[in-house]
Structure formats: structure tokens, C-alpha cells
Scaffold this active site. Structure first.
Site, PDB file in Angstrom:
ATOM      1  N   THR A   1       0.869  -1.179   0.000  1.00 36.20           N
ATOM      2  CA  THR A   1       0.000   0.000   0.000  1.00 36.20           C
ATOM      3  C   THR A   1       0.901   1.222   0.000  1.00 36.20           C
ATOM      4  OG1 THR A   1       0.001   0.155   2.395  1.00 36.20           O
ATOM      5  CG2 THR A   1      -1.771  -1.109   1.410  1.00 36.20           C
TER       6      THR A   1
ATOM      7  N   GLU B   1      -5.966  -3.459  -0.079  1.00 36.47           N
ATOM      8  CA  GLU B   1      -6.294  -4.546   0.856  1.00 36.47           C
ATOM      9  C   GLU B   1      -7.523  -5.338   0.431  1.00 36.47           C
ATOM     10  OE1 GLU B   1      -5.414  -1.494   1.649  1.00 36.47           O
ATOM     11  OE2 GLU B   1      -4.290  -1.384   3.517  1.00 36.47           O
TER      12      GLU B   1
ATOM     13  N   LYS C   1     -13.450  18.298  11.166  1.00 41.43           N
ATOM     14  CA  LYS C   1     -14.368  18.370  12.296  1.00 41.43           C
ATOM     15  C   LYS C   1     -14.508  19.826  12.712  1.00 41.43           C
ATOM     16  CE  LYS C   1     -15.532  14.674  15.287  1.00 41.43           C
ATOM     17  NZ  LYS C   1     -15.232  13.854  16.420  1.00 41.43           N
TER      18      LYS C   1
ATOM     19  N   TRP D   1     -18.858  16.566  11.813  1.00 41.40           N
ATOM     20  CA  TRP D   1     -18.085  16.181  10.633  1.00 41.40           C
ATOM     21  C   TRP D   1     -18.581  16.880   9.370  1.00 41.40           C
ATOM     22  CZ3 TRP D   1     -17.419  10.094  10.911  1.00 41.40           C
ATOM     23  CH2 TRP D   1     -16.555   9.802  11.968  1.00 41.40           C
TER      24      TRP D   1
HETATM   25  P1  AMP Z   1      -5.348   2.257  -2.619  1.00 40.59           P
HETATM   26  O1  AMP Z   1      -5.195   1.182  -1.624  1.00 40.59           O
HETATM   27  O2  AMP Z   1      -4.084   3.023  -2.863  1.00 40.59           O
HETATM   28  O3  AMP Z   1      -5.952   1.762  -3.871  1.00 40.59           O
HETATM   29  O4  AMP Z   1      -6.321   3.345  -2.008  1.00 40.59           O
HETATM   30  C1  AMP Z   1      -7.573   2.983  -1.517  1.00 40.59           C
HETATM   31  C2  AMP Z   1      -8.310   4.216  -1.048  1.00 40.59           C
HETATM   32  O5  AMP Z   1      -8.597   5.075  -2.169  1.00 40.59           O
HETATM   33  C3  AMP Z   1      -9.665   3.920  -0.465  1.00 40.59           C
HETATM   34  O6  AMP Z   1      -9.585   3.493   0.862  1.00 40.59           O
HETATM   35  C4  AMP Z   1     -10.363   5.252  -0.630  1.00 40.59           C
HETATM   36  O7  AMP Z   1      -9.984   6.165   0.385  1.00 40.59           O
HETATM   37  C5  AMP Z   1      -9.816   5.764  -1.934  1.00 40.59           C
HETATM   38  N1  AMP Z   1     -10.769   5.466  -3.013  1.00 40.59           N
HETATM   39  C6  AMP Z   1     -10.744   4.436  -3.871  1.00 40.59           C
HETATM   40  N2  AMP Z   1     -11.773   4.512  -4.734  1.00 40.59           N
HETATM   41  C7  AMP Z   1     -12.477   5.614  -4.396  1.00 40.59           C
HETATM   42  C8  AMP Z   1     -13.666   6.235  -4.904  1.00 40.59           C
HETATM   43  N3  AMP Z   1     -14.331   5.760  -5.947  1.00 40.59           N
HETATM   44  N4  AMP Z   1     -14.099   7.349  -4.273  1.00 40.59           N
HETATM   45  C9  AMP Z   1     -13.442   7.876  -3.219  1.00 40.59           C
HETATM   46  N5  AMP Z   1     -12.321   7.343  -2.710  1.00 40.59           N
HETATM   47  C10 AMP Z   1     -11.840   6.226  -3.293  1.00 40.59           C
END
Ligand code: AMP
Length: 543
Positions: free
Chosen positions: A185, A331, A437, A442
Site C-alpha cells: 500500500t 487490501e 471536524k 463532521w
Molecule cells: P489504494 O489502496 O491506494 O488503492 O487506495 C484505496 C483508497 O482510495 C480507499 O480506501 C479510498 O480512500 C480511496 N478510493 C478508492 N476509490 C475511491 C472512490 N471511488 N471514491 C473515493 N475514494 C476512493
């Protein structure tokens, strides 16, 4: 009593065999530095994967060894996916956009044995030479004529390495729980963490993405993953395409270039493409300027960050392309939710509101939202809380960690804050650490950003919480104007009135030329918060 059905293991080798038996002529198109117009069949691809598996054996790679890749979306990376995982090795895709110190951390943490790199990344790897202790050698993904000069030793040419090997490897009968792929990640805080996918989790995820209300890829389609193969297995597309025999179009190193994408979509009659919002902004800009059209393209999948309405609207109105919003994370392999075509006719505003949501979970993903005490909240579209998930393709623990990554009752906390409505539609309102916040309440930065991006002249927008003497934090809007456009801060702020409660409306707006992004193309709120840590609100500045 047990059932009496065959116990065939869910392993990626099954996809390869299925494609060889049923779609040997299915096509892969690939752009590489040494050949901008490479194409071959699934049969040829898997024959070369066999050759590579033999070569890996000869190099001394043993079951479970991690094989690192630093590569774009092309056919050699595809061959690596299968040659490694299906021979019992672990395909460890590394994101070249990370900081060099993160890359060396990842290589050391994974203890990769071999690195397969695109020629472009040779200078990067040379600069990390002192951190490559576990690495026995480097294979450059090119032919002899295009081998780069290097100061490193034990460097091999991919094409030379596999050339003399036989094309029918005896793929082992692996256990479905065995590790197949590893992806770290990009975590904005702390060190990156490794997510170790099993054959089983990737196979079930592949079934999941192929379902009718998800990617729904058919055999007669052509799919273009603009999402990199180094990030969460390009959302599973390199598995899903051969599983159904669809044509796979791999765009190579120039994935962020609107012109390259447009030409490729047209030339290869691409019907479905997937990527983060920024790549679609680049494509739409090119289409606007060139007045090009994309007659074959039927739908795009947008995920990784919230998809602004402007992208959906322009695709649909100008190009008759439907935009599906999707949400997921490393994940989760990554699929969590997908916004399928909305059935029937809804009034325009209702349809827009629904399509901006991140969609519904496909079969295989369970979701819930909880309050800070862990109580499950109502799925009424209003209550928002920490989003937790579980299912067979969700991470249970990180690589080389002895601790479970789950809550006491077995859920994975996504770090996202969300609402879920009565129909199961998810709306991500924030990352937990990005939540604003104000006076104890929120405010959703994503909703404010989405709205700002519907305003004329706004190319990109971000909202962060900035310290405020009275309310603890207040939202600050940061806007990048569209090229050649002037935007007035007062007008943008005024546009929020009537659409949001007054206390949600940002107190100020700053115009900038660029917003910082993370290695996976998301707005880096952490960098923005740092940049504006000394920011003074207008009333403070004038005191
Ligand atoms: P990653 O593990 O780098 O793919 O990032 C995952 C994170 O990207 C998620 O936990 C979200 O916070 C954000 N994310 C992924 N898809 C979306 C979406 N369609 N809208 C808003 N946030 C997203």
C-alpha cells in the site's frame, strides 16, 4: 456430511489453461519502448510464460520466492504475472512512482530475489544499488538491441533469457491458499505495508469483477487497463480478460497521455477502459482539443478517488460513454463496490446523485459502518461512520506481520468514512484522517470537492481542514483553474449557497496552479495540510 464434488484448487493456472483451451486466438496488444505495436495471441503469451517459468527455475528461484517487477502495462509484465504465480513464486509488483526510499524499503522488506525492470527504470535501480542485498540479479524487460548500459552486475536481457526455453512448462498443482502476488500500500503515513494475495483470493476476485453488475466483460470485447499493473494487479484485468477470452490492450509507459489513449482506443476498438479520474481528465482534454471521437468505447470504470460529475457528464453527453464509479483498495484486491447502470428512468438530479455514489458491493463483499465505539450504524444514507469490510478477497494480515489486521469481531477497517443507504449504495465521505471536524461536527471534504468540480472553470479541487480558533477546524477550498480560465474565489464560494448547510461551506478559497498527488494519483491531503499549516483565515490575516 461433506459434499461430493471435485476438489479442484482455485489457482491462477486455471485461467491460463482455460484461455489456452477456449480462446487461444484471443488477442493481446502491447506498447513497449522497443515495439510500439506489438500483438500476439493468448496461446503465444502463455507459451512465453512457460519459457519464462523455465528460465526462472534455471535462475534458481524457489517456491515462495518474491520476484519484484518495476514495469508498465505491457505483454512482458503479463507473462511475468503468470510465469511467477503459476510456478509457485510470488509476483511482487512495485510502484515506480513511489519515493526511491520507499522503493528500497519495499524491496528489502519483501526480500525480493530477482528484479524484472523496464529499461527506463535502470537509473532508479542503480541509485538504489546499496539496498539490493537480497537481489541476485536484474532482468531488463527488453530485447538485446535495446539493453541499457549499466554499472550493475548480474544484469540479464529478458528476450535472451527466455529465447531457448521450451514452451510447455509443467505447471505444478499448487494449493489454492498459496501466495500468488504481493502489492504494498502506498500509505501516506508510516512505511508501506505488503498485501499478500493468495491464488484463491485472486480467483474469487476475478469471478467477482466479471459479474454482470460489475465489469461484465464479454469475450467479444476489448479492454484497456489504464490502471497500472504495478498497482493492485491493474484491478484484476490481466486475470479477467483471459478468463473470458476478451482482447487485452496494454498501453505501455504513456498511460497518462490523452492522445496515446485516444489513438489506442480507436485503433483497437476498445469497448471498456478502467482508470483513476486524472487519466480521464487527460483523455477528455485531448478529445476536446482534437475534436476526436471514440465510437467503439462503451463504458469506463473510474475508481481510486471520487469521480467528479464533470467527467461522467462529458463522457456521456459528448461521447455516449457510460461512466461507472467504483471503490476499492489494495487490501481488497481491490474491488469493494461498483455503480452499475441505473435501471429505468430517474429524474436527472436523482440519477446524478445516485451515480456519484461509489456503488453497491458485489457478491463476495460485506460492508458495515460503525461509530467510534464500534456500534453498527443504520444504513439510511445519512449516518456516517468508519467503513469496515469482510470477504474472501479482503486482507487478514499484512505481509511479515504477526498481528491480525482485523477488528476483534473479524472486520477490516478501511480507514474510509462513509454512509450506506437502504439500497446498499455506498458513499465515501472522507478518509478517516482527512475528516474535517468543525465545532465537533463532521464535514465531508469529498462532497464539497465534488461540488466545486461542477463549477465552470474548475479543473481540480481539494478541501482540507485548517485550524480555526473558534471551531477547531474549518474547511479551506483549494482550486486549480482549467487551462486558460479565470476563476473568482468569491463566485466559487457563493455557488455553494443553497446546496449545503451554511456551516459546511468553506470559509475561504485559494487558487493554485497545481495540487500535489500521491504515487497512485490521489490528491495528497497530507502535503496540502502541511503546505497550509500556517494558513491564516481572512479575519485572522487582517487583525
Ligand atoms: P489504494 O489502496 O491506494 O488503492 O487506495 C484505496 C483508497 O482510495 C480507499 O480506501 C479510498 O480512500 C480511496 N478510493 C478508492 N476509490 C475511491 C472512490 N471511488 N471514491 C473515493 N475514494 C476512493
Amino acid at each position: 456430511m461433506n459434499g461430493m464434488m471435485m476438489q479442484s484448487q482455485l489457482i491462477l493456472t486455471g485461467i491460463m489453461k482455460h484461455a489456452l483451451n477456449n480462446s487461444p486466438d484471443g488477442e493481446i496488444v502491447s506498447i513497449t519502448l522497443d515495439n510500439p505495436d506489438f500483438r500476439y495471441s493468448y496461446q503465444q503469451a502463455f507459451e512465453r510464460a512457460s519459457q519464462l517459468a523455465y528460465a526462472l527455475q534455471k535462475l534458481g528461484a524457489n517456491k515462495g520466492d518474491r520476484i519484484g517487477t518495476l514495469a508498465w502495462n505491457d505483454h512482458r509484465h503479463f507473462e511475468l504475472y503468470y510465469a511467477t504465480s503459476c510456478s509457485g513464486l510470488v509476483c511482487h509488483t512495485i510502484n515506480p512512482r513511489l519515493f526511491p526510499e520507499q522503493i528500497s524499503y519495499i524491496i528489502e522488506h519483501a526480500a525480493d530475489r530477482w528484479l524484472f525492470i523496464d529499461p527506463l527504470f535502470m537509473p532508479l535501480i542503480e541509485s538504489l544499488a546499496t539496498h539490493l542485498g537480497s537481489i541476485q540479479g536484474i532482468v531488463v524487460l527488453t530485447d538485446k538491441a535495446h539493453m541499457p548500459n549499466t554499472t550493475l552486475s548480474n544484469v540479464y536481457c529478458y528476450e535472451t533469457l527466455i529465447a531457448a526455453e521450451p514452451s510447455e512448462f509443467h505447471w505444478p498443482e499448487l494449493e489454492e491458499e498459496s501466495a500468488a502476488a504481493l502489492c504494498y500500500t502506498s500509505g501516506t503515513t508510516g512505511n508501506p505495508k505488503g498485501v499478500l494475495y493468495s491464488h484463491r483470493s485472486l480467483m474469487l476476485h476475478t469471478y467477482g469483477v466479471l459479474m454482470p453488475d460489475v465489469f461484465a466483460i464479454r469475450r467479444d470485447e476489448a479492454i484497456l487497463p489504464v490502471v497500472p499493473m504495478f498497482h493492485v494487479n491493474a484491478w484484476s484485468i490481466p486475470y479477467a480478460a483471459p478468463a473470458v477470452g476478451a482482447k487485452l490492450v496494454l498501453p505501455g509507459p504513456k498511460m497518462g497521455c490523452g492522445e496515446t489513449l485516444s489513438k489506442l482506443i480507436k485503433k483497437e476498438s476498445v469497448t471498456i477502459a478502467a482508470g483513476v479520474p486524472t487519466v480521464w481528465l487527460a483523455l477528455l482534454k485531448y478529445l476536446r482539443e482534437s475534436e476526436e471521437t471514440l465510437p467503439s468505447l462503451n463504458r469506463v470504470v473510474v475508481g481510486g478517488s471520487a469521480c467528479p460529475w464533470s467527467i461522467m457528464e462529458e463522457f456521456e453527453q459528448k461521447h455516449e460513454v457510460y461512466t461507472h464509479h467504483a471503490w476499492g483498495m489494495t487490501e481488497m484486491s481491490p474491488l469493494g463496490t461498483y455503480n452499475a447502470r441505473i435501471p429505468g428512468k430517474l429524474p436527472k438530479e436523482e440519477a446524478q446523485a445516485l451515480r456519484l455514489k461509489q456503488g453497491r458491493p458485489g457478491f463476495g463483499v460485506e460492508m458495515r459502518i460503525v461509530d467510534p465505539e464500534g456500534n453498527t450504524l443504520a444504513q439510511d444514507g445519512l449516518a456516517f461512520g468508519a467503513l469496515q469490510v469482510r470477504g474472501p478477497w479482503v486482507c487478514e494480515r499484512y505481509y511479515r506481520s504477526n498481528e491480525s489486521a482485523l477488528t476483534e469481531d473479524g472486520w477490516f477497517d478501511t480507514g474510509d468514512v462513509a454512509t450506506i443507504d437502504a439500497d446498499g449504495y455506498l458513499t465515501i465521505t472522507d478518509r478517516t484522517k482527512d475528516v474535517i471536524k468543525s465545532g465537533g461536527e463532521w464535514i465531508s471534504s469529498i462532497e464539497l470537492e465534488n461540488f466545486a468540480m461542477t463549477q465552470a472553470g474548475v479543473a481540480e479541487a481539494a478541501v482540507i481542514g485548517v485550524a480555526h480558533e473558534k471551531w477547531a477546524e474549518r474547511p479551506l477550498l483549494i482550486v486549480v483553474p482549467s487551462e486558460g480560465k479565470m476563476v473568482k474565489t468569491e463566485e466559487i464560494l457563493a455557488s455553494f449557497k443553497g446546496h449545503f448547510a451554511n456551516w459546511w461551506i468553506p470559509d475561504d478559497c485559494v487558487i493554485v496552479q497545481e495540487i500535489p498527488h500521491t504515487a497512485t494519483g490521489k490528491v495528497s491531503k497530507k502535503d496540502l495540510r502541511e503546505a497550509y499549516s500556517d494558513y491564516l483565515w481572512p479575519h485572522e490575516a487582517t487583525v
